[in-house]
Design a protein around this motif. Structure first.
Motif, PDB file in Angstrom:
ATOM      1  N   SER A  48       7.864   4.203  -3.441  1.00  0.00           N
ATOM      2  CA  SER A  48       7.810   5.418  -2.625  1.00  0.00           C
ATOM      3  C   SER A  48       8.237   6.651  -3.424  1.00  0.00           C
ATOM      4  O   SER A  48       7.641   7.719  -3.296  1.00  0.00           O
ATOM      5  CB  SER A  48       8.707   5.249  -1.397  1.00  0.00           C
ATOM      6  N   LYS A  49       9.246   6.480  -4.279  1.00  0.00           N
ATOM      7  CA  LYS A  49       9.772   7.613  -5.043  1.00  0.00           C
ATOM      8  C   LYS A  49       8.847   8.028  -6.192  1.00  0.00           C
ATOM      9  O   LYS A  49       8.836   9.185  -6.595  1.00  0.00           O
ATOM     10  CB  LYS A  49      11.148   7.259  -5.605  1.00  0.00           C
ATOM     11  N   ILE A  50       8.081   7.067  -6.727  1.00  0.00           N
ATOM     12  CA  ILE A  50       7.287   7.353  -7.928  1.00  0.00           C
ATOM     13  C   ILE A  50       5.786   7.366  -7.638  1.00  0.00           C
ATOM     14  O   ILE A  50       4.971   7.340  -8.552  1.00  0.00           O
ATOM     15  CB  ILE A  50       7.588   6.328  -9.040  1.00  0.00           C
ATOM     16  N   SER A  51       5.411   7.405  -6.349  1.00  0.00           N
ATOM     17  CA  SER A  51       4.002   7.254  -5.977  1.00  0.00           C
ATOM     18  C   SER A  51       3.111   8.379  -6.486  1.00  0.00           C
ATOM     19  O   SER A  51       1.891   8.218  -6.552  1.00  0.00           O
ATOM     20  CB  SER A  51       3.882   7.157  -4.450  1.00  0.00           C
ATOM     21  N   GLU A  52       3.685   9.517  -6.859  1.00  0.00           N
ATOM     22  CA  GLU A  52       2.874  10.626  -7.352  1.00  0.00           C
ATOM     23  C   GLU A  52       2.445  10.432  -8.812  1.00  0.00           C
ATOM     24  O   GLU A  52       1.589  11.158  -9.313  1.00  0.00           O
ATOM     25  CB  GLU A  52       3.647  11.943  -7.225  1.00  0.00           C
ATOM     26  N   GLY A  53       3.050   9.474  -9.500  1.00  0.00           N
ATOM     27  CA  GLY A  53       2.708   9.244 -10.894  1.00  0.00           C
ATOM     28  C   GLY A  53       1.363   8.559 -11.055  1.00  0.00           C
ATOM     29  O   GLY A  53       0.722   8.164 -10.077  1.00  0.00           O
ATOM     30  N   THR A  54       0.919   8.418 -12.297  1.00  0.00           N
ATOM     31  CA  THR A  54      -0.314   7.684 -12.573  1.00  0.00           C
ATOM     32  C   THR A  54      -0.054   6.189 -12.389  1.00  0.00           C
ATOM     33  O   THR A  54       1.097   5.739 -12.295  1.00  0.00           O
ATOM     34  CB  THR A  54      -0.787   7.938 -14.009  1.00  0.00           C
ATOM     35  N   ALA A  55      -1.128   5.397 -12.357  1.00  0.00           N
ATOM     36  CA  ALA A  55      -0.982   3.943 -12.223  1.00  0.00           C
ATOM     37  C   ALA A  55      -0.144   3.388 -13.380  1.00  0.00           C
ATOM     38  O   ALA A  55       0.720   2.526 -13.184  1.00  0.00           O
ATOM     39  CB  ALA A  55      -2.350   3.270 -12.186  1.00  0.00           C
ATOM     40  N   VAL A  96       0.864  -1.180   0.000  1.00  0.00           N
ATOM     41  CA  VAL A  96       0.000   0.000   0.000  1.00  0.00           C
ATOM     42  C   VAL A  96       0.906   1.236   0.000  1.00  0.00           C
ATOM     43  O   VAL A  96       1.806   1.342   0.830  1.00  0.00           O
ATOM     44  CB  VAL A  96      -0.908   0.042   1.242  1.00  0.00           C
ATOM     45  N   PHE A  97       0.683   2.131  -0.952  1.00  0.00           N
ATOM     46  CA  PHE A  97       1.441   3.385  -0.925  1.00  0.00           C
ATOM     47  C   PHE A  97       0.471   4.543  -0.698  1.00  0.00           C
ATOM     48  O   PHE A  97      -0.618   4.595  -1.255  1.00  0.00           O
ATOM     49  CB  PHE A  97       2.263   3.587  -2.207  1.00  0.00           C
ATOM     50  N   ARG A  98       0.885   5.439   0.186  1.00  0.00           N
ATOM     51  CA  ARG A  98       0.055   6.587   0.528  1.00  0.00           C
ATOM     52  C   ARG A  98       0.534   7.815  -0.247  1.00  0.00           C
ATOM     53  O   ARG A  98       1.687   7.887  -0.679  1.00  0.00           O
ATOM     54  CB  ARG A  98       0.132   6.868   2.023  1.00  0.00           C
ATOM     55  N   LYS A  99      -0.373   8.772  -0.389  1.00  0.00           N
ATOM     56  CA  LYS A  99       0.003  10.032  -1.033  1.00  0.00           C
ATOM     57  C   LYS A  99       1.157  10.661  -0.251  1.00  0.00           C
ATOM     58  O   LYS A  99       1.069  10.844   0.955  1.00  0.00           O
ATOM     59  CB  LYS A  99      -1.201  10.965  -1.073  1.00  0.00           C
ATOM     60  N   GLY A 100       2.230  10.953  -0.932  1.00  0.00           N
ATOM     61  CA  GLY A 100       3.414  11.467  -0.260  1.00  0.00           C
ATOM     62  C   GLY A 100       4.531  10.444  -0.186  1.00  0.00           C
ATOM     63  O   GLY A 100       5.663  10.790   0.152  1.00  0.00           O
ATOM     64  N   GLY A 101       4.217   9.154  -0.466  1.00  0.00           N
ATOM     65  CA  GLY A 101       5.269   8.153  -0.564  1.00  0.00           C
ATOM     66  C   GLY A 101       5.383   7.167   0.573  1.00  0.00           C
ATOM     67  O   GLY A 101       6.225   6.265   0.531  1.00  0.00           O
ATOM     68  N   GLU A 102       4.560   7.304   1.609  1.00  0.00           N
ATOM     69  CA  GLU A 102       4.630   6.347   2.717  1.00  0.00           C
ATOM     70  C   GLU A 102       4.203   4.956   2.234  1.00  0.00           C
ATOM     71  O   GLU A 102       3.242   4.811   1.472  1.00  0.00           O
ATOM     72  CB  GLU A 102       3.719   6.814   3.856  1.00  0.00           C
ATOM     73  N   ILE A 103       4.908   3.932   2.704  1.00  0.00           N
ATOM     74  CA  ILE A 103       4.660   2.562   2.258  1.00  0.00           C
ATOM     75  C   ILE A 103       4.180   1.705   3.420  1.00  0.00           C
ATOM     76  O   ILE A 103       4.721   1.772   4.530  1.00  0.00           O
ATOM     77  CB  ILE A 103       5.947   1.928   1.668  1.00  0.00           C
ATOM     78  N   GLU A 104       3.144   0.897   3.166  1.00  0.00           N
ATOM     79  CA  GLU A 104       2.675  -0.101   4.131  1.00  0.00           C
ATOM     80  C   GLU A 104       2.719  -1.468   3.436  1.00  0.00           C
ATOM     81  O   GLU A 104       2.308  -1.591   2.288  1.00  0.00           O
ATOM     82  CB  GLU A 104       1.245   0.212   4.583  1.00  0.00           C
ATOM     83  N   ARG A 105       3.211  -2.459   4.165  1.00  0.00           N
ATOM     84  CA  ARG A 105       3.290  -3.818   3.612  1.00  0.00           C
ATOM     85  C   ARG A 105       2.329  -4.729   4.367  1.00  0.00           C
ATOM     86  O   ARG A 105       2.420  -4.860   5.586  1.00  0.00           O
ATOM     87  CB  ARG A 105       4.723  -4.351   3.706  1.00  0.00           C
TER      88      ARG A 105
END
Length: 446
Positions: A353-360, A283-292
């Protein structure tokens, strides 16, 4: 029984022909043919199909070594038939030339009967074995070609049942982008996205191994998931239990040892239920935070055992706009490069985390490019499947919860509180029906 032997003697002297015939007449498995004209040798050979040729080196119509060249020509029917040259004396230079042109043996005529028969049997057996091996290889090649065609058809079928771009774009609230690449002609990976009545069902799994059996099981799984979706089975535990029983019974009928890991996600209005055992869900959150999310305790391999109900569980997560999910099969984290290093989950999470702002689509492509760049020239040993889901902005015109908005003005004017209690606003039957649905699966009550 020994394979039959056919001997063709090419010699201009009928006396030699008769002598050889008499040597072989008692051998019941040997058929003898004689040609006294070397210019007719290929024609006779084509007719009798010898397994051994005896050829004189001194003949008036044609020089013996020239005939050897003819018999060994690329398109000659005798190209691979064992050739024993006959000569009246030992001549090392002639021997060398004969062998250079393709002769298999050299005998000073007339040899001892036992020696000649032994040489004939030895060379004939080698030739017959060569024919059998060539025939077996031809059959194997034909079978491989047939299987390759069938595998190609199954591979095409696998690609055809993947969700289309039009289907994915029609899903409200989500951006979804998928990728699948089998290591062989037919892969064992599975993913699908189904959209019915505003509810999205996403499945991703990995059948043990790859090839024909794994590909068939993958197609079975897709069909079973779609069937359960079409009959509106929303309970994740009942869903996976029914799916497992279906696959288990088919696998037993196939007498196969295959099974698969499988996770099923059910989405509606920002809420996702996750059930089934597979790789981690990222799971990636807006801003790049990652949950596994570890799915080990959410299910059991499908098709491995008939009773898995007690192992099935589910967890629910919420997605806000800009959040998303990455689903994958083990072909990504377990990919090796030429130095035998694994790609690994940490590298995948760092990249997301680094690319989370991009489109799917951008996130998917960046991951695939990074994985393939990591693998480099190393052979790919496992199927690679990836699915990226990203939450869009919510439509403000629709309520976020399951209840309809209350129009206070209308209520006050038309239905005063003192005349009609709140718990009687809806018919009893409708309230009961809604309660059943909410108990079944809370956020799919509508």
């Amino acid at each position: 029984m020994e394979d039959p032997i056919t001997v063709l003697l090419i010699d201009d002297q009928p006396m030699i022909g008769e002598a050889v015939r008499r040597m072989l007449v008692a051998e019941k498995d040997i058929t003898f043919h004689y040609c006294n004209d070397p210019t007719q040798a290929l024609k006779v050979a084509r007719s009798c199909q010898p397994t051994v040729i005896l050829q004189d080196l001194v003949m008036p119509e044609m020089e013996g070594l020239v005939l050897v060249r003819f018999l060994r020509a690329h398109n000659a029917p005798t190209r691979f038939v064992p050739l024993i040259v006959l000569s009246s004396k030992e001549e090392p230079l002639i021997k060398a030339k004969a062998f250079a042109l393709g002769a298999n043996d050299y005998v000073v005529k007339l040899p001892d009967k036992a020696e000649l028969i032994a040489r004939i049997r030895y060379h004939s057996k080698a030739y017959v074995n060569l024919l059998k091996r060539n025939e077996a290889e031809a059959i194997l090649q034909a079978e491989n070609f047939r299987m390759a065609k069938e595998l190609d058809m199954l591979r095409q079928m696998q690609q055809m049942i993947l969700p289309t771009s039009d289907e994915l774009e029609a899903i409200e609230g989500l951006e979804i982008s998928g990728f699948m690449e089998p290591a062989d002609e037919v892969g064992g990976d599975y993913y699908d996205v189904l959209y019915v009545d505003g509810v999205v069902t996403i499945g991703i799994g990995d059948v043990t191994g790859h090839g024909l059996e794994s590909g068939i099981l993958m197609v079975m799984t897709q069909t079973a998931v779609r069937t359960l979706k079409e009959i509106r089975e929303l309970d994740p535990i009942k869903f996976l239990d029914a799916l497992n029983r279906t696959i288990y019974k088919n696998v037993r009928r196939m007498n196969s040892e295959k099974n698969l890991t499988l996770v099923i996600l059910t989405y509606s209005r920002g809420k996702v239920s996750i059930s089934g055992q597979h790789e981690e869900t990222i799971v990636f959150r807006k801003g790049g935070e990652i949950e596994r999310i570890n799915t080990m305790n959410l299910g059991f391999p499908i098709g491995l055992d008939e009773e898995i109900l007690e192992y099935i569980n589910h967890t629910i997560i919420e997605l806000n706009p800009g959040d998303g999910l990455v689903l994958y099969t083990d072909g990504i984290p377990e990919a090796y490069n030429i130095e035998k290093k694994q790609y690994g989950i940490p590298r995948l999470c760092d990249l997301i985390s680094k690319i989370s702002e991009g489109t799917a689509e951008e996130i998917k492509q960046a991951i695939i490019d990074d994985v393939k760049g990591f693998i480099g020239e190393q052979k790919v040993f496992d199927d690679i499947t990836l699915l990226v889901i990203k939450q869009k902005e919510f439509n403000d015109e629709e309520p976020l919860d399951d209840e309809e908005p209350l129009d206070e003005e209308k209520t006050l004017e038309e239905e005063p509180l003192e005349e009609e209690p709140l718990d009687e606003e809806e018919p009893v039957e409708k309230v009961k029906e809604d309660m059943k649905k909410k108990k079944k699966f809370g956020f799919f009550g509508k």
